[in-house]
Design a protein around this motif. Structure first.
Motif, short mmCIF file in Angstrom:
data_model
loop_
_atom_site.label_atom_id
_atom_site.label_comp_id
_atom_site.label_asym_id
_atom_site.label_seq_id
_atom_site.Cartn_x
_atom_site.Cartn_y
_atom_site.Cartn_z
N ILE A 29 -114.03 -5.37 -19.91
CA ILE A 29 -115.31 -4.94 -20.50
C ILE A 29 -115.49 -3.43 -20.39
O ILE A 29 -115.81 -2.76 -21.38
N PRO A 30 -115.28 -2.82 -19.21
CA PRO A 30 -115.39 -1.35 -19.15
C PRO A 30 -114.38 -0.64 -20.04
O PRO A 30 -114.70 0.39 -20.64
N LEU A 31 -113.14 -1.16 -20.13
CA LEU A 31 -112.14 -0.50 -20.97
C LEU A 31 -112.53 -0.54 -22.43
O LEU A 31 -112.42 0.46 -23.15
N ASP A 50 -126.97 -4.17 -24.30
CA ASP A 50 -126.42 -5.48 -24.66
C ASP A 50 -124.90 -5.41 -24.61
O ASP A 50 -124.21 -5.40 -25.64
N LEU A 51 -124.37 -5.37 -23.41
CA LEU A 51 -122.93 -5.22 -23.23
C LEU A 51 -122.17 -6.46 -23.65
O LEU A 51 -121.05 -6.37 -24.20
N LEU A 52 -122.74 -7.63 -23.38
CA LEU A 52 -122.05 -8.86 -23.78
C LEU A 52 -121.92 -8.95 -25.29
O LEU A 52 -120.87 -9.32 -25.83
N GLY A 53 -122.98 -8.62 -26.01
CA GLY A 53 -122.92 -8.64 -27.46
C GLY A 53 -121.88 -7.69 -28.00
O GLY A 53 -121.14 -8.02 -28.94
N TYR A 54 -121.81 -6.50 -27.39
CA TYR A 54 -120.83 -5.51 -27.82
C TYR A 54 -119.41 -6.01 -27.56
O TYR A 54 -118.53 -5.94 -28.43
N TRP A 55 -119.19 -6.52 -26.36
CA TRP A 55 -117.86 -7.01 -25.97
C TRP A 55 -117.42 -8.17 -26.87
O TRP A 55 -116.29 -8.19 -27.37
N HIS A 56 -118.32 -9.12 -27.11
CA HIS A 56 -117.97 -10.25 -27.97
C HIS A 56 -117.66 -9.80 -29.39
O HIS A 56 -116.74 -10.33 -30.03
N VAL A 83 -131.49 -6.69 -21.32
CA VAL A 83 -130.86 -8.00 -21.45
C VAL A 83 -130.74 -8.63 -20.07
O VAL A 83 -130.42 -7.94 -19.09
N LEU A 84 -130.99 -9.92 -20.03
CA LEU A 84 -130.79 -10.68 -18.80
C LEU A 84 -129.56 -11.57 -18.97
O LEU A 84 -129.50 -12.38 -19.90
N VAL A 85 -128.58 -11.41 -18.11
CA VAL A 85 -127.35 -12.19 -18.16
C VAL A 85 -127.37 -13.20 -17.02
O VAL A 85 -127.51 -12.82 -15.84
N GLU A 86 -127.26 -14.47 -17.37
CA GLU A 86 -127.23 -15.53 -16.36
C GLU A 86 -125.82 -16.11 -16.28
O GLU A 86 -125.23 -16.47 -17.31
N ILE A 87 -125.30 -16.18 -15.08
CA ILE A 87 -123.91 -16.60 -14.86
C ILE A 87 -123.91 -17.85 -14.00
O ILE A 87 -124.32 -17.81 -12.84
N ASP A 88 -123.46 -18.95 -14.59
CA ASP A 88 -123.38 -20.22 -13.86
C ASP A 88 -122.07 -20.24 -13.07
O ASP A 88 -121.00 -20.49 -13.62
N ARG A 89 -122.16 -19.99 -11.80
CA ARG A 89 -120.98 -19.98 -10.94
C ARG A 89 -120.80 -21.28 -10.17
O ARG A 89 -119.77 -21.49 -9.53
N LEU A 90 -121.81 -22.14 -10.23
CA LEU A 90 -121.76 -23.37 -9.45
C LEU A 90 -121.47 -24.60 -10.29
O LEU A 90 -121.22 -25.68 -9.75
N GLY A 91 -121.51 -24.46 -11.63
CA GLY A 91 -121.28 -25.62 -12.50
C GLY A 91 -119.91 -26.24 -12.28
O GLY A 91 -119.77 -27.47 -12.28
N LYS A 92 -118.91 -25.38 -12.12
CA LYS A 92 -117.58 -25.85 -11.73
C LYS A 92 -117.12 -24.96 -10.58
O LYS A 92 -116.43 -23.96 -10.78
N ARG A 93 -117.51 -25.34 -9.41
CA ARG A 93 -117.29 -24.53 -8.22
C ARG A 93 -115.96 -24.89 -7.58
O ARG A 93 -115.60 -26.06 -7.50
N TYR A 94 -115.23 -23.88 -7.14
CA TYR A 94 -113.93 -24.11 -6.49
C TYR A 94 -114.05 -23.87 -4.99
O TYR A 94 -114.23 -22.74 -4.54
#
Length: 657
Positions: free
Chosen positions: A455-457, A588-594, A609-620
């Motif tokens: 994303i930064p690149l 809107d970094l996600l929109g730009y990246w996508h 922009v609020l970015v929500e990241i589900d890290r527990l839905g499939k937890r390792y």
């Protein structure tokens, strides 16, 4: 007459290939022999086992045929040698691409081989069997070479190729695999499948076109459809199509549809791997789109190998349109079909500069999923295998063990390793430049294609115009005093490249991480996670990128770069997550990246922009499982990141956050 057949293939994740090549020989003999009842075929040898066990299984044979290639050449020779010691009267026949086209030195060095078969083997193998035990008759047969008992050498012209391939019975439909599958009920099988034979291209690093003399011949469609039905009935999950150019025939579209329909109706096959045709943009696109829509592939391979015209001329690929690959890449990107590009290091004429420029060009064209950087090895029957060709381009090789990417270290107490001649320098890419190129490849993979810093690149490239290669080379030049972690990664990559040049493994073995061989970039990904240095990596990487950009473009909004680093850091899938993440951004970094990844016009909007990241839905909670499912299995699709959701923070919502 007892006939043994050997086609030793590698095993992958507990799966083994059905021995297709030798099954073709068996079914051809059983159909066309003047006295088929004369032959009793022993259970074929299809995977790597202890050599003593292989000899025990084959000791009752009167004749043993070996199908050989780079992954089984040495073990086949050793099995044959021991069989001859045990039973001197046994006839040993070698065939397959590993038998040199000009084999006198090979046969004299391996006296355990009685006769070698060249090119297509079905008709020749039948003639050998029908003439047995009259060995004198073999010397006049087309397609064979041998050293006679008096020491003279014979190399006869190749037999005519089979033009109507339906002359060859289908080993699937004729039941050639029934006994082996019944004898190994717990085995998980991979199918090898041909729809045609031949390749009209003459790439100098490949022995495909040289082996088939250009003309493409075909198996009948109805036969192929019945074979697909067989795969589905037998629940064969993975099919590897052996065609050099799937999509070269108009009917390949119908074949792709039939396989897709079979999967939809039965669930099988789960995956079909094919090699794309060249210079046929529309059919290549359509066949791969059909397979992708059906979930039959993990990604579409675009195998350009190089984008430098000097190199393409040297390897005789200048008649293959680069424009075809570039257009396919753009079309698949727009259709959200993942692609990956193949490039080969060490090709003649390629310099560090031309190679790196080519990588930059592919990324600029929209390749953000995966470039596979393959080392060049010499195949015995490829034009590149000729000493004169290697001398012309100053090619330097080293003998190296053949190690499979993500392969397990299986140490049998009675085995011989397979080796390859690996190119480690050329006149255009001296030893130091080859190492630098190899380090560039690993660093590019780690930062961009493993998604650790993509994303930064992408953002920095978009808002400043700085090239991808300039940013990656900045990481390669990191000051050890100020960026010790990144400089340490560089040192590791340099050490691995030097080890390869000294005959070491192409991949990094780790007993702690799944007990497998990792690409060096993936090994670093896993190591950063295992050692808890991810935060330190992002702190250094963010500072290094910011300083690189500031030195060139002092007026850039650096806060947006900081946000991109913070977002990418949060998105990388990590084991043992304890909470979901919410990140508030000014842009809107996600929109730009996508948009960039989808090949669309990308505009960076300054909007909260609020970015929500589900890290527990499939937890390792199992580190080894995370290594396998995220880092290893995510390789082709680059599935290393969580799937976030983003929403703009409107004035009405602002008070809630």
């Amino acid at each position: 007459m007892n006939v043994g057949l050997v086609q030793i293939n590698n095993s992958f994740s507990g799966q083994n290939y059905l021995p297709y090549s030798i099954a073709l020989l068996q079914t051809y003999v059983q159909k066309f022999a003047t006295r088929p009842e004369r032959y009793r075929f022993l259970t074929p040898l299809y995977k790597r086992v202890r050599i003593a066990d292989a000899v025990e299984a084959l000791k009752d044979a009167d004749l043993v045929g070996f199908s050989t290639y780079v992954w089984n050449g040495r073990i086949s020779l050793e099995i044959a040698r021991r069989l001859k010691v045990l039973k001197p009267g046994m006839v040993i026949v070698f065939g397959g691409p590993h038998v040199p086209d000009q084999p006198e030195a090979f046969l004299r060095a391996n006296p355990q081989i009685d006769v070698a078969v060249h090119n297509e083997g079905e008709r020749t193998f039948l003639k050998l069997l029908d003439a047995w035990p009259d060995r004198d008759a073999w010397a006049s047969m087309p397609g064979i070479s041998m050293v006679r008992p008096d020491g003279s050498f014979v190399r006869n012209p190749n037999i005519d190729r089979v033009r109507d391939l339906d002359e060859i019975p289908s080993p699937f439909l004729e039941g050639a695999f029934d006994s082996i599958m019944a004898a190994n009920p717990d085995e998980s099988w991979i199918g090898l499948w041909e729809t045609n034979r031949g390749c009209p291209f003459r790439c100098t690093f490949c022995d495909w076109g040289s082996a088939t003399a250009g003309k493409v011949t075909k198996f009948g469609e109805e036969r192929l459809f019945r074979e697909v039905d067989w795969f589905a009935e037998k629940k064969i999950e993975y099919i590897f199509c052996c065609d050099a150019n799937f999509g070269i025939q108009k009917r390949d579209v119908d074949i792709a549809y039939y396989v897709a329909d079979a999967k939809k109706a039965t669930g099988y096959p789960v995956a079909l791997s094919v090699q794309n045709t060249k210079n046929a943009t529309e059919r290549a696109y359509l066949t791969q789109k059909i397979l992708s829509d059906a979930g039959l592939n993990k990604g579409v391979a675009l195998s350009m190998q190089s984008v430098d015209m000097t190199t393409l001329e040297a390897i005789k690929r200048d008649n293959i349109s680069l424009g075809t690959y570039m257009e396919l890449q753009r079309r698949f990107t727009r259709d959200k079909v993942e692609t990956y590009s193949d490039l080969i290091l060490g090709l003649p004429g390629e310099t560090y500069e031309s190679f790196v420029k080519g990588v930059d060009q592919l990324m600029e064209n929209g390749q953000h999923n995966r470039i596979q950087f393959n080392n060049l090895s010499i195949l015995p029957n490829a034009e590149m295998g000729a000493p004169s060709y290697q001398a012309k381009y100053g090619m330097v090789t080293v003998e190296s063990k053949i190690i499979n990417i993500h392969g397990e270290r299986i140490e049998l107490d009675d085995d011989v390793p397979e080796v390859q001649d690996l190119v480690i320098a050329t006149a255009a890419t001296p030893l130091a430049d080859w190492r630098r190129t190899r380090v560039f490849c690993w660093m590019t993979a780690l930062l961009h294609f493993d998604k650790l810093f993509q994303i930064p690149l992408i953002l920095a490239h978009g808002i400043s115009g700085i090239s991808y290669r300039d940013m990656i080379e900045a990481f390669m030049a990191a000051d050890p005093a100020r960026f010790p972690l990144i400089a340490g990664i560089n040192d590791f990559f340099e050490s691995e490249a030097r080890s390869i040049q000294q005959g070491g493994s192409e991949y990094v073995f780790s007993k702690d991480y799944l007990n497998i061989y990792w690409p060096a970039d993936e090994y670093i990904f896993v190591k950063l996670t295992a050692e808890g240095t991810f935060d330190a990596f992002y702190a250094e990487a963010g500072r290094l990128l910011a300083e690189t950009l500031s030195a060139r473009y002092g007026s850039l909004p650096m806060e947006v770069i900081d946000e991109a680093v913070r977002l990418n850091h949060a998105l990388v899938n990590q084991p043992f997550a304890t909470e979901n993440r919410t990140i508030r951004l000014r842009y809107d970094l996600l929109g730009y990246w996508h948009a960039v990844r989808n090949g669309e016009q990308a505009l960076l909007r300054e909007v909260p922009v609020l970015v929500e990241i589900d890290r527990l839905g499939k937890r390792y909670d199992d580190f080894q499982k995370w290594c396998r499912e995220i880092v290893w299995w995510g390789n082709k699709k680059g599935a290393y990141l969580y799937s976030p959701t983003a929403k703009e923070i409107t004035p009405e919502l602002a008070g809630h956050y």
